[in-house]
Design a protein around this motif. Structure first.
Motif: not given
Length: 76
Positions: A31-39, A54-59
């Motif tokens: 989830w976006d809020g748990d990323l090491v770095s959004k940049t 969708a939903g602010g998740f990344n993979l």
């Protein structure tokens, strides 16, 4: 997250430590809020190594897995 710095094989990999750590995190749905770095995630997404879903998740993408494998950090 584990410290993989001692496993980096090249100077280029060492100089990209933040991006590599972010890519390793994305081996699982994150989830976006748990990323090491959004940049760093944004840069990896521009390179096609990860994707936002969708939903602010990344993979990680298959190309991202290939890069980590080439660096010797994973063995898919």
């Amino acid at each position: 997250m584990a410290d993989y710095a001692n496993l980096y094989k090249t100077d280029a990999a060492t100089n990209q430590k933040g991006r590599i750590e972010q890519l390793l995190q994305l081996l699982r749905l994150t989830w976006d809020g748990d990323l090491v770095s959004k940049t760093e995630r944004d840069v990896l997404e521009k390179f096609g190594l990860c994707q936002s879903i969708a939903g602010g998740f990344n993979l990680i993408t298959p190309r991202g897995v290939e890069i980590l494998s080439q660096l010797g950090l994973i063995h898919p």
